[in-house]
Design an enzyme around this catalytic site. Structure first.
Site, mmCIF file in Angstrom:
data_model
loop_
_atom_site.group_PDB
_atom_site.id
_atom_site.type_symbol
_atom_site.label_atom_id
_atom_site.label_comp_id
_atom_site.label_asym_id
_atom_site.label_seq_id
_atom_site.Cartn_x
_atom_site.Cartn_y
_atom_site.Cartn_z
ATOM 1 N N TYR A 168 0.849 -1.203 0.000
ATOM 2 C CA TYR A 168 0.000 0.000 0.000
ATOM 3 C C TYR A 168 0.885 1.253 0.000
ATOM 4 C CZ TYR A 168 -3.404 3.377 1.925
ATOM 5 O OH TYR A 168 -4.209 4.458 2.149
ATOM 6 N N LYS A 172 0.943 4.247 -2.851
ATOM 7 C CA LYS A 172 0.624 5.648 -2.567
ATOM 8 C C LYS A 172 1.795 6.571 -2.894
ATOM 9 C CE LYS A 172 -3.675 5.288 -1.220
ATOM 10 N NZ LYS A 172 -4.761 5.927 -1.984
HETATM 11 N N1 LIG Z 1 -8.661 5.977 6.353
HETATM 12 C C1 LIG Z 1 -7.413 6.407 6.444
HETATM 13 O O1 LIG Z 1 -6.861 6.542 7.567
HETATM 14 C C2 LIG Z 1 -6.643 6.762 5.193
HETATM 15 C C3 LIG Z 1 -5.349 7.268 5.382
HETATM 16 C C4 LIG Z 1 -4.622 7.615 4.252
HETATM 17 C C5 LIG Z 1 -5.168 7.503 3.004
HETATM 18 N N2 LIG Z 1 -6.429 6.995 2.848
HETATM 19 C C6 LIG Z 1 -6.945 6.898 1.483
HETATM 20 O O2 LIG Z 1 -8.173 7.611 1.390
HETATM 21 C C7 LIG Z 1 -8.994 7.051 0.362
HETATM 22 C C8 LIG Z 1 -10.377 6.763 0.919
HETATM 23 O O3 LIG Z 1 -10.258 5.802 1.947
HETATM 24 P P1 LIG Z 1 -11.325 5.620 3.123
HETATM 25 O O4 LIG Z 1 -10.570 5.600 4.379
HETATM 26 O O5 LIG Z 1 -12.459 6.542 2.933
HETATM 27 O O6 LIG Z 1 -11.756 4.110 2.834
HETATM 28 P P2 LIG Z 1 -13.193 3.471 2.565
HETATM 29 O O7 LIG Z 1 -12.934 2.006 2.495
HETATM 30 O O8 LIG Z 1 -14.182 3.996 3.541
HETATM 31 O O9 LIG Z 1 -13.584 4.035 1.138
HETATM 32 C C9 LIG Z 1 -13.002 3.580 -0.062
HETATM 33 C C10 LIG Z 1 -14.085 3.621 -1.151
HETATM 34 O O10 LIG Z 1 -13.479 3.250 -2.390
HETATM 35 C C11 LIG Z 1 -14.392 2.386 -3.073
HETATM 36 N N3 LIG Z 1 -13.657 1.552 -4.035
HETATM 37 C C12 LIG Z 1 -12.856 0.493 -3.766
HETATM 38 N N4 LIG Z 1 -12.405 -0.052 -4.908
HETATM 39 C C13 LIG Z 1 -12.929 0.695 -5.923
HETATM 40 C C14 LIG Z 1 -12.840 0.641 -7.337
HETATM 41 N N5 LIG Z 1 -12.127 -0.332 -7.950
HETATM 42 N N6 LIG Z 1 -13.483 1.560 -8.073
HETATM 43 C C15 LIG Z 1 -14.226 2.529 -7.461
HETATM 44 N N7 LIG Z 1 -14.387 2.613 -6.124
HETATM 45 C C16 LIG Z 1 -13.728 1.717 -5.374
HETATM 46 C C17 LIG Z 1 -15.042 1.572 -1.957
HETATM 47 O O11 LIG Z 1 -16.267 0.980 -2.383
HETATM 48 C C18 LIG Z 1 -15.213 2.618 -0.869
HETATM 49 O O12 LIG Z 1 -16.475 3.258 -0.957
HETATM 50 C C19 LIG Z 1 -8.247 5.821 -0.140
HETATM 51 O O13 LIG Z 1 -7.528 6.125 -1.299
HETATM 52 C C20 LIG Z 1 -7.298 5.514 1.010
HETATM 53 O O14 LIG Z 1 -6.180 4.791 0.565
HETATM 54 C C21 LIG Z 1 -7.177 6.630 3.929
#
Ligand SMILES: NC(=O)c1ccc[n+]([C@@H]2O[C@H](COP(=O)([O-])OP(=O)(O)OC[C@H]3O[C@@H](n4cnc5c(N)ncnc54)[C@H](O)[C@@H]3O)[C@@H](O)[C@H]2O)c1
Length: 276
Positions: A168, A172
């Site tokens: 991951y 990123k």
């Molecule tokens: N939660 C954290 O602490 C965190 C930290 C750093 C970065 N992020 C990044 O933030 C972004 C959102 O994450 P989140 O925490 O809201 O997670 P989440 O799991 O709540 O949301 C991710 C969304 O992406 C959708 N998704 C997955 N695969 C997909 C695809 N192939 N096509 C379209 N949609 C797809 C899922 O259905 C989900 O609704 C991600 O890129 C994640 O890597 C999150």
């Protein structure tokens, strides 16, 4: 005495396409853009997730339309971009937010031998190839207008590799370098390309990580997933988690005219966890 008019940030009436809009951070981004008067195309691989997000936006004075989209599929990306452009007659802002940390049954690293090829491929397909495919499809519609914004959601892990999630972290970091490369290509089109690097947000993704940490490492056993998350938050300088709006507001800033001379950047929103 009448109050001065609200400061206009150049976002009212613009059209944004957000991927992963059904998830935690996606919803926060949608709310923050909706507050600025941005019309929303809310895309997610989960049809019900996209629909629920659109329903939530009904309270704002904008139009919000759900789209089912798997960002790893080139023709779906092209079709959704076409549909959005047809529906709203424009596409001004693209937020590549969809992301995964592997398949449903993914394994954490430490040791690296526990990471399997499928988790590596799934993660790269969504987090890296998905960003490339949607940018490629969207730029066709965005070029030639002199104004555009692409905002890619990377991670703190993309700035400072985390030992339990090396696949991951690498994906990123790839998003950040792709952001820089594209920023240079489209700069003279008036299109800025930036990344946001969130730290710790209590979303479905983090719950999934906490469960895996508890399964694997004895020091987390007996703790709730929320307590495990809180342990990580406590290690950051500010000691506070990020809300989904903390990320959404930075996205709205980068989309606004206030950020018109910012491009190719990767902005950490992580309570000071990474400072380089
Ligand atoms: N939660 C954290 O602490 C965190 C930290 C750093 C970065 N992020 C990044 O933030 C972004 C959102 O994450 P989140 O925490 O809201 O997670 P989440 O799991 O709540 O949301 C991710 C969304 O992406 C959708 N998704 C997955 N695969 C997909 C695809 N192939 N096509 C379209 N949609 C797809 C899922 O259905 C989900 O609704 C991600 O890129 C994640 O890597 C999150």
């Amino acid at each position: 005495m009448s109050s001065p008019p609200a400061r206009e940030r150049g976002l009212k009436g613009k059209v944004a396409l957000i991927t992963g809009a059904g998830g935690g951070i996606g919803r926060g981004i949608a709310r923050c853009l909706a507050e600025e008067g941005v019309h929303l195309a809310l895309a997610d691989i989960s049809k019900s997730g996209a629909e629920a997000a659109a329903e939530e936006m009904e309270k704002f004075d904008i139009s919000a339309v759900p789209y089912t989209l798997d960002v790893t599929d080139k023709s779906q990306c092209e079709d959704v971009v076409d549909a959005v452009n047809k529906k709203f007659s424009s596409l001004d802002i693209v937020v590549n937010n969809a992301g995964v940390i592997g398949g449903a049954d993914f394994k954490l690293g430490m040791p690296l031998s526990d990471i399997n090829e499928d988790d590596w491929d799934d993660t790269y397909n969504v987090n890296v190839k998905g960003v490339f495919l949607l940018c490629q499809a969207s730029l066709e519609k965005m070029k030639g207008k002199g104004w555009g914004r692409i905002i890619n959601i990377s991670s703190r892990a993309g700035r400072d590799g985390r030992e339990t999630i090396p696949h991951y972290s690498a994906s990123k970091a790839a998003v950040i370098i792709f952001t820089q490369a594209l920023a240079r290509e489209v700069a003279r089109e008036g299109i800025t390309v930036n990344a946001v690097c969130p730290g710790l947000i209590w979303s479905a993704m983090w719950k999934q990580i906490a469960e895996k940490l508890r399964e694997k490492f004895p020091n987390f056993q007996g703790k709730t997933t929320r307590e495990i998350f809180d342990d990580f938050v406590e290690q950051t300088p500010l000691g506070v988690e990020q809300s989904t709006e903390d990320i959404g507001r930075v996205v709205a800033f980068l989309a606004s005219d206030d950020a018109k001379t910012i491009t190719g950047q990767a902005i950490l929103v992580d309570s000071g966890a990474v400072m380089h």
